[in-house]
Design a protein around this motif. Structure first.
Motif, PDB file in Angstrom:
ATOM      1  N   PHE A 173       0.830  -1.191   0.000  1.00  0.00           N
ATOM      2  CA  PHE A 173       0.000   0.000   0.000  1.00  0.00           C
ATOM      3  C   PHE A 173       0.876   1.256   0.000  1.00  0.00           C
ATOM      4  O   PHE A 173       0.600   2.208  -0.713  1.00  0.00           O
ATOM      5  N   GLU A 174       1.917   1.232   0.823  1.00  0.00           N
ATOM      6  CA  GLU A 174       2.818   2.380   0.884  1.00  0.00           C
ATOM      7  C   GLU A 174       3.557   2.569  -0.435  1.00  0.00           C
ATOM      8  O   GLU A 174       3.745   3.692  -0.890  1.00  0.00           O
ATOM      9  N   GLU A 175       3.981   1.476  -1.049  1.00  0.00           N
ATOM     10  CA  GLU A 175       4.691   1.567  -2.332  1.00  0.00           C
ATOM     11  C   GLU A 175       3.760   2.073  -3.424  1.00  0.00           C
ATOM     12  O   GLU A 175       4.167   2.885  -4.271  1.00  0.00           O
ATOM     13  N   ALA A 176       2.521   1.619  -3.414  1.00  0.00           N
ATOM     14  CA  ALA A 176       1.546   2.104  -4.401  1.00  0.00           C
ATOM     15  C   ALA A 176       1.364   3.612  -4.247  1.00  0.00           C
ATOM     16  O   ALA A 176       1.351   4.349  -5.241  1.00  0.00           O
ATOM     17  N   GLU A 177       1.257   4.073  -3.042  1.00  0.00           N
ATOM     18  CA  GLU A 177       1.095   5.507  -2.780  1.00  0.00           C
ATOM     19  C   GLU A 177       2.324   6.287  -3.244  1.00  0.00           C
ATOM     20  O   GLU A 177       2.207   7.349  -3.850  1.00  0.00           O
ATOM     21  N   ARG A 178       3.494   5.729  -2.996  1.00  0.00           N
ATOM     22  CA  ARG A 178       4.733   6.381  -3.423  1.00  0.00           C
ATOM     23  C   ARG A 178       4.784   6.486  -4.952  1.00  0.00           C
ATOM     24  O   ARG A 178       5.124   7.525  -5.498  1.00  0.00           O
ATOM     25  N   MET A 179       4.407   5.415  -5.642  1.00  0.00           N
ATOM     26  CA  MET A 179       4.418   5.414  -7.106  1.00  0.00           C
ATOM     27  C   MET A 179       3.401   6.413  -7.658  1.00  0.00           C
ATOM     28  O   MET A 179       3.657   7.065  -8.667  1.00  0.00           O
ATOM     29  N   LEU A 180       2.259   6.528  -7.015  1.00  0.00           N
ATOM     30  CA  LEU A 180       1.215   7.433  -7.502  1.00  0.00           C
ATOM     31  C   LEU A 180       1.587   8.906  -7.353  1.00  0.00           C
ATOM     32  O   LEU A 180       1.006   9.752  -8.023  1.00  0.00           O
ATOM     33  N   LYS A 181       2.542   9.211  -6.507  1.00  0.00           N
ATOM     34  CA  LYS A 181       3.022  10.597  -6.410  1.00  0.00           C
ATOM     35  C   LYS A 181       3.767  10.984  -7.686  1.00  0.00           C
ATOM     36  O   LYS A 181       3.809  12.143  -8.059  1.00  0.00           O
ATOM     37  N   GLN A 182       4.326   9.986  -8.340  1.00  0.00           N
ATOM     38  CA  GLN A 182       5.103  10.195  -9.553  1.00  0.00           C
ATOM     39  C   GLN A 182       4.220  10.223 -10.802  1.00  0.00           C
ATOM     40  O   GLN A 182       4.511  10.926 -11.760  1.00  0.00           O
ATOM     41  N   TYR A 183       3.158   9.413 -10.811  1.00  0.00           N
ATOM     42  CA  TYR A 183       2.280   9.293 -11.974  1.00  0.00           C
ATOM     43  C   TYR A 183       0.851   9.635 -11.573  1.00  0.00           C
ATOM     44  O   TYR A 183       0.315   9.042 -10.643  1.00  0.00           O
ATOM     45  N   ARG A 184       0.232  10.574 -12.300  1.00  0.00           N
ATOM     46  CA  ARG A 184      -1.138  10.988 -11.973  1.00  0.00           C
ATOM     47  C   ARG A 184      -1.993  10.976 -13.222  1.00  0.00           C
ATOM     48  O   ARG A 184      -1.620  11.550 -14.255  1.00  0.00           O
ATOM     49  N   LEU A 185      -3.154  10.348 -13.106  1.00  0.00           N
ATOM     50  CA  LEU A 185      -4.104  10.305 -14.219  1.00  0.00           C
ATOM     51  C   LEU A 185      -4.484  11.704 -14.654  1.00  0.00           C
ATOM     52  O   LEU A 185      -4.774  12.564 -13.827  1.00  0.00           O
ATOM     53  N   GLY A 186      -4.491  11.914 -15.970  1.00  0.00           N
ATOM     54  CA  GLY A 186      -4.895  13.203 -16.508  1.00  0.00           C
ATOM     55  C   GLY A 186      -3.852  14.292 -16.354  1.00  0.00           C
ATOM     56  O   GLY A 186      -3.999  15.381 -16.884  1.00  0.00           O
ATOM     57  N   ASP A 187      -2.793  14.000 -15.619  1.00  0.00           N
ATOM     58  CA  ASP A 187      -1.726  14.983 -15.412  1.00  0.00           C
ATOM     59  C   ASP A 187      -0.543  14.615 -16.304  1.00  0.00           C
ATOM     60  O   ASP A 187      -0.294  15.256 -17.307  1.00  0.00           O
ATOM     61  N   ASN A 188       0.164  13.557 -15.948  1.00  0.00           N
ATOM     62  CA  ASN A 188       1.331  13.161 -16.743  1.00  0.00           C
ATOM     63  C   ASN A 188       1.214  11.759 -17.355  1.00  0.00           C
ATOM     64  O   ASN A 188       2.153  11.283 -17.969  1.00  0.00           O
ATOM     65  N   VAL A 189       0.068  11.098 -17.177  1.00  0.00           N
ATOM     66  CA  VAL A 189      -0.192   9.799 -17.819  1.00  0.00           C
ATOM     67  C   VAL A 189      -1.657   9.716 -18.244  1.00  0.00           C
ATOM     68  O   VAL A 189      -2.533  10.325 -17.619  1.00  0.00           O
ATOM     69  N   ASP A 190      -1.902   8.971 -19.314  1.00  0.00           N
ATOM     70  CA  ASP A 190      -3.272   8.783 -19.813  1.00  0.00           C
ATOM     71  C   ASP A 190      -4.000   7.644 -19.115  1.00  0.00           C
ATOM     72  O   ASP A 190      -5.225   7.602 -19.090  1.00  0.00           O
ATOM     73  N   GLY A 191      -3.245   6.703 -18.575  1.00  0.00           N
ATOM     74  CA  GLY A 191      -3.848   5.564 -17.900  1.00  0.00           C
ATOM     75  C   GLY A 191      -2.851   4.910 -16.975  1.00  0.00           C
ATOM     76  O   GLY A 191      -1.638   4.988 -17.185  1.00  0.00           O
ATOM     77  N   ILE A 192      -3.364   4.274 -15.929  1.00  0.00           N
ATOM     78  CA  ILE A 192      -2.525   3.538 -14.981  1.00  0.00           C
ATOM     79  C   ILE A 192      -3.178   2.186 -14.736  1.00  0.00           C
ATOM     80  O   ILE A 192      -4.330   2.103 -14.290  1.00  0.00           O
ATOM     81  N   LEU A 193      -2.434   1.104 -15.027  1.00  0.00           N
ATOM     82  CA  LEU A 193      -2.892  -0.254 -14.784  1.00  0.00           C
ATOM     83  C   LEU A 193      -2.045  -0.853 -13.678  1.00  0.00           C
ATOM     84  O   LEU A 193      -0.816  -0.868 -13.773  1.00  0.00           O
ATOM     85  N   VAL A 194      -2.694  -1.358 -12.641  1.00  0.00           N
ATOM     86  CA  VAL A 194      -1.996  -2.025 -11.551  1.00  0.00           C
ATOM     87  C   VAL A 194      -2.323  -3.502 -11.620  1.00  0.00           C
ATOM     88  O   VAL A 194      -3.492  -3.894 -11.620  1.00  0.00           O
ATOM     89  N   ASP A 195      -1.287  -4.333 -11.706  1.00  0.00           N
ATOM     90  CA  ASP A 195      -1.419  -5.790 -11.642  1.00  0.00           C
ATOM     91  C   ASP A 195      -0.964  -6.202 -10.248  1.00  0.00           C
ATOM     92  O   ASP A 195       0.211  -6.118  -9.926  1.00  0.00           O
ATOM     93  N   PHE A 196      -1.905  -6.601  -9.422  1.00  0.00           N
ATOM     94  CA  PHE A 196      -1.604  -6.975  -8.035  1.00  0.00           C
ATOM     95  C   PHE A 196      -1.454  -8.489  -7.982  1.00  0.00           C
ATOM     96  O   PHE A 196      -2.423  -9.229  -8.089  1.00  0.00           O
TER      97      PHE A 196
END
Length: 133
Positions: A1-24
């Motif tokens: 959960f913490e790593e996902a949050e850390r990664m999301l600070k770098q990539y944001r929908l509609g800001d610097n990426v068009d889509g984000i797919l997470v394979d858990f």
């Protein structure tokens, strides 16, 4: 959960990426569901893998992320998670690994999903795919 949050600070929908797919890649359905709800609205989709068995719970979550607990596997479903079923059954019956697991060799099945995104990167639709064997 913490790593996902850390990664999301770098990539944001509609800001610097068009889509984000997470394979858990996780064992427990509850941990995959919890992560899906945690990421809802922050990612385009959160799909689970690892158990080799597709779940029929594909949906769009409350805040717009597509979700499926497990996509399943691509392989022979006349098997035990892709292994020769006779060897797996024998190992369970004897509680001793008498033979090395070998891949099943029957007809293959492709499992997964197709996700359609809106212009904001959130999910519009998720469809389960199971084709073949």
């Amino acid at each position: 959960f913490e790593e996902a949050e850390r990664m999301l600070k770098q990539y944001r929908l509609g800001d610097n990426v068009d889509g984000i797919l997470v394979d858990f890649h996780g064992e427990a359905t509850s941990e995959k569901m919890a992560m899906g709800h945690y990421l809802d609205g922050k990612v385009s989709a959160m799909v689970g893998t690892h158990t080799h068995v597709p779940t029929a719970d594909h949906m769009i979550l409350e805040y717009g992320s597509a979700y499926q607990t497990d996509l399943g596997m691509c392989g022979d479903y006349n098997s035990v998670i892709g292994h020769d079923k006779s060897i797996c059954v024998a190992n369970f019956l004897t509680q001793i690994r008498t033979q090395k697991l070998t891949p099943a060799t029957g007809a293959g099945t492709v499992c997964g999903c197709v996700i359609t995104l809106k212009s904001n990167g959130l999910a519009q639709q998720i469809e389960l795919i199971k084709m073949g064997g």
